[in-house]
Scaffold this motif. Sequence first.
Motif, PDB file in Angstrom:
ATOM      1  N   VAL A  47      13.320  -5.712   0.419  1.00 58.70           N
ATOM      2  CA  VAL A  47      13.989  -6.678   1.301  1.00 58.70           C
ATOM      3  C   VAL A  47      15.270  -6.091   1.884  1.00 58.70           C
ATOM      4  O   VAL A  47      15.607  -6.334   3.045  1.00 58.70           O
ATOM      5  CB  VAL A  47      14.283  -7.993   0.542  1.00 58.70           C
ATOM      6  N   PHE A  48      16.000  -5.295   1.070  1.00 61.79           N
ATOM      7  CA  PHE A  48      17.261  -4.718   1.527  1.00 61.79           C
ATOM      8  C   PHE A  48      17.116  -3.264   2.002  1.00 61.79           C
ATOM      9  O   PHE A  48      18.115  -2.568   2.172  1.00 61.79           O
ATOM     10  CB  PHE A  48      18.304  -4.812   0.415  1.00 61.79           C
ATOM     11  N   ASP A  49      15.879  -2.830   2.219  1.00 57.52           N
ATOM     12  CA  ASP A  49      15.642  -1.495   2.781  1.00 57.52           C
ATOM     13  C   ASP A  49      15.687  -1.617   4.310  1.00 57.52           C
ATOM     14  O   ASP A  49      14.665  -1.758   4.975  1.00 57.52           O
ATOM     15  CB  ASP A  49      14.292  -0.957   2.317  1.00 57.52           C
ATOM     16  N   PHE A  50      16.905  -1.607   4.843  1.00 57.59           N
ATOM     17  CA  PHE A  50      17.094  -1.867   6.275  1.00 57.59           C
ATOM     18  C   PHE A  50      16.478  -0.780   7.154  1.00 57.59           C
ATOM     19  O   PHE A  50      16.094  -1.043   8.295  1.00 57.59           O
ATOM     20  CB  PHE A  50      18.583  -2.032   6.581  1.00 57.59           C
ATOM     21  N   LYS A  51      16.360   0.427   6.624  1.00 64.03           N
ATOM     22  CA  LYS A  51      15.745   1.504   7.390  1.00 64.03           C
ATOM     23  C   LYS A  51      14.263   1.202   7.635  1.00 64.03           C
ATOM     24  O   LYS A  51      13.754   1.371   8.748  1.00 64.03           O
ATOM     25  CB  LYS A  51      15.904   2.836   6.646  1.00 64.03           C
ATOM     26  N   LEU A 111       0.821  -1.214   0.000  1.00 68.56           N
ATOM     27  CA  LEU A 111       0.000   0.000   0.000  1.00 68.56           C
ATOM     28  C   LEU A 111       0.853   1.262   0.000  1.00 68.56           C
ATOM     29  O   LEU A 111       0.690   2.136  -0.856  1.00 68.56           O
ATOM     30  CB  LEU A 111      -0.935  -0.001   1.222  1.00 68.56           C
ATOM     31  N   PHE A 112       1.769   1.361   0.968  1.00 70.41           N
ATOM     32  CA  PHE A 112       2.570   2.586   1.091  1.00 70.41           C
ATOM     33  C   PHE A 112       3.737   2.627   0.110  1.00 70.41           C
ATOM     34  O   PHE A 112       4.084   3.675  -0.419  1.00 70.41           O
ATOM     35  CB  PHE A 112       3.100   2.733   2.523  1.00 70.41           C
ATOM     36  N   ASN A 113       4.359   1.489  -0.119  1.00 68.18           N
ATOM     37  CA  ASN A 113       5.531   1.420  -0.992  1.00 68.18           C
ATOM     38  C   ASN A 113       5.079   1.289  -2.444  1.00 68.18           C
ATOM     39  O   ASN A 113       4.711   0.210  -2.896  1.00 68.18           O
ATOM     40  CB  ASN A 113       6.401   0.228  -0.584  1.00 68.18           C
ATOM     41  N   GLN A 114       5.108   2.379  -3.171  1.00 66.36           N
ATOM     42  CA  GLN A 114       4.613   2.391  -4.551  1.00 66.36           C
ATOM     43  C   GLN A 114       5.738   2.308  -5.592  1.00 66.36           C
ATOM     44  O   GLN A 114       5.467   2.206  -6.787  1.00 66.36           O
ATOM     45  CB  GLN A 114       3.800   3.673  -4.795  1.00 66.36           C
ATOM     46  N   GLU A 115       6.986   2.375  -5.158  1.00 65.96           N
ATOM     47  CA  GLU A 115       8.094   2.481  -6.108  1.00 65.96           C
ATOM     48  C   GLU A 115       9.090   1.332  -6.022  1.00 65.96           C
ATOM     49  O   GLU A 115       9.598   0.863  -7.040  1.00 65.96           O
ATOM     50  CB  GLU A 115       8.837   3.818  -5.904  1.00 65.96           C
ATOM     51  N   GLU A 116       9.396   0.879  -4.811  1.00 67.68           N
ATOM     52  CA  GLU A 116      10.435  -0.139  -4.659  1.00 67.68           C
ATOM     53  C   GLU A 116       9.960  -1.517  -5.117  1.00 67.68           C
ATOM     54  O   GLU A 116       8.806  -1.888  -4.909  1.00 67.68           O
ATOM     55  CB  GLU A 116      10.884  -0.242  -3.192  1.00 67.68           C
ATOM     56  N   SER A 117      10.853  -2.268  -5.709  1.00 64.24           N
ATOM     57  CA  SER A 117      10.588  -3.668  -6.032  1.00 64.24           C
ATOM     58  C   SER A 117      10.740  -4.494  -4.762  1.00 64.24           C
ATOM     59  O   SER A 117      11.206  -3.994  -3.733  1.00 64.24           O
ATOM     60  CB  SER A 117      11.566  -4.153  -7.090  1.00 64.24           C
ATOM     61  N   LEU A 118      10.365  -5.778  -4.845  1.00 57.85           N
ATOM     62  CA  LEU A 118      10.487  -6.651  -3.679  1.00 57.85           C
ATOM     63  C   LEU A 118      11.940  -6.755  -3.230  1.00 57.85           C
ATOM     64  O   LEU A 118      12.234  -6.720  -2.031  1.00 57.85           O
ATOM     65  CB  LEU A 118       9.934  -8.043  -4.010  1.00 57.85           C
ATOM     66  N   ILE A 119      12.871  -6.856  -4.180  1.00 62.19           N
ATOM     67  CA  ILE A 119      14.299  -6.974  -3.838  1.00 62.19           C
ATOM     68  C   ILE A 119      14.771  -5.732  -3.099  1.00 62.19           C
ATOM     69  O   ILE A 119      15.456  -5.825  -2.063  1.00 62.19           O
ATOM     70  CB  ILE A 119      15.150  -7.190  -5.108  1.00 62.19           C
ATOM     71  N   LYS A 120      14.413  -4.553  -3.600  1.00 63.43           N
ATOM     72  CA  LYS A 120      14.823  -3.304  -2.937  1.00 63.43           C
ATOM     73  C   LYS A 120      14.208  -3.198  -1.546  1.00 63.43           C
ATOM     74  O   LYS A 120      14.845  -2.724  -0.604  1.00 63.43           O
ATOM     75  CB  LYS A 120      14.428  -2.100  -3.792  1.00 63.43           C
TER      76      LYS A 120
END
Length: 298
Positions: free
Chosen positions: A49-53, A38-47
């Motif tokens: 997964v590695f979005d540690f923030k 819902l909130f994440n409209q731009e990142e792919s699943l891979i990005k």
Amino acid sequence: MKNPLLYRLSQFIAFLMGARVFVTLLLTFALYVSTFFLFNQEESLIKFVFDFKAHGIIFCSILSILAGGIINQFYDREKDQVTKPFRTRIQNFLKQKYFLYAYLILNLVSLSIAAMISMRVFFFFLVYQFLMWLYSHKLSKIMIVNNLTFVGLSLYPFFGMLVYYRTFSFYILLMSLFIFLMLLIIDVLKDTLTKNADKIFGYQTIANTFSSRITDTVIVLLLLAAQVSTGMIIIKVGLKSIMSYYFGFSIFVQIISVFFVLNKTKNSKFINLNMLRIWIFVGIISMLANGINQHYFS
């Protein structure tokens, strides 16, 4: 002589129930589903997964929610002995001081991780933890304020992820209104089941302050407001996705809920409460299915 293994297991289960771990697991699942789909409209699943923030913020939320469950049961302990005797007996396997130690440790770890992410995240969770303590200590005993604060704190971590991804839209506003109203209805319904114990221990609620007729009227009005918000969502998105069908069926669930409110049979309130809780969970599953369908099959 006590069996040491059985006693330790009982203490562990007592901690899980005292910290309301099972509710926290559901909120964690809901946070991840809503964040990615819902909130994440731009990142792919891979990005993602590695979005540690993002994972760090969600982890801080989980720790803070666990701490909030502990401090809430600490202040509600006397009332819970009446309304939830089985859970209270299990929690008695562990002394209250250990719950308080866990409360402090969970909050400190959460704030430490938040500070490593950014000072804005640190203050976000500092405010969250303070409000949860204030709710448990004072606000939970003030009529209407208790319901609004409880729902607001339930949605607070989701608001944090919304701000993090800066995803603002009319659709999300309508969804937020729908969830807010549904959680508010659930909380007011819950108060109708515990109104006698609430009155004994000084918790002012709509249910134990006004007559049953007025309480039922308030719940029906909230259900009508939820139906309006649901109808607006359907008008906005149409009937073309899994989530839109969920909202379509929500209108029927809300109508059934009105029937249960007006029906004075013995278990109608209990059935109504759990039906709405299950429907919220169905909504999370629907969002997951809808997101998978849009991301991978469209």
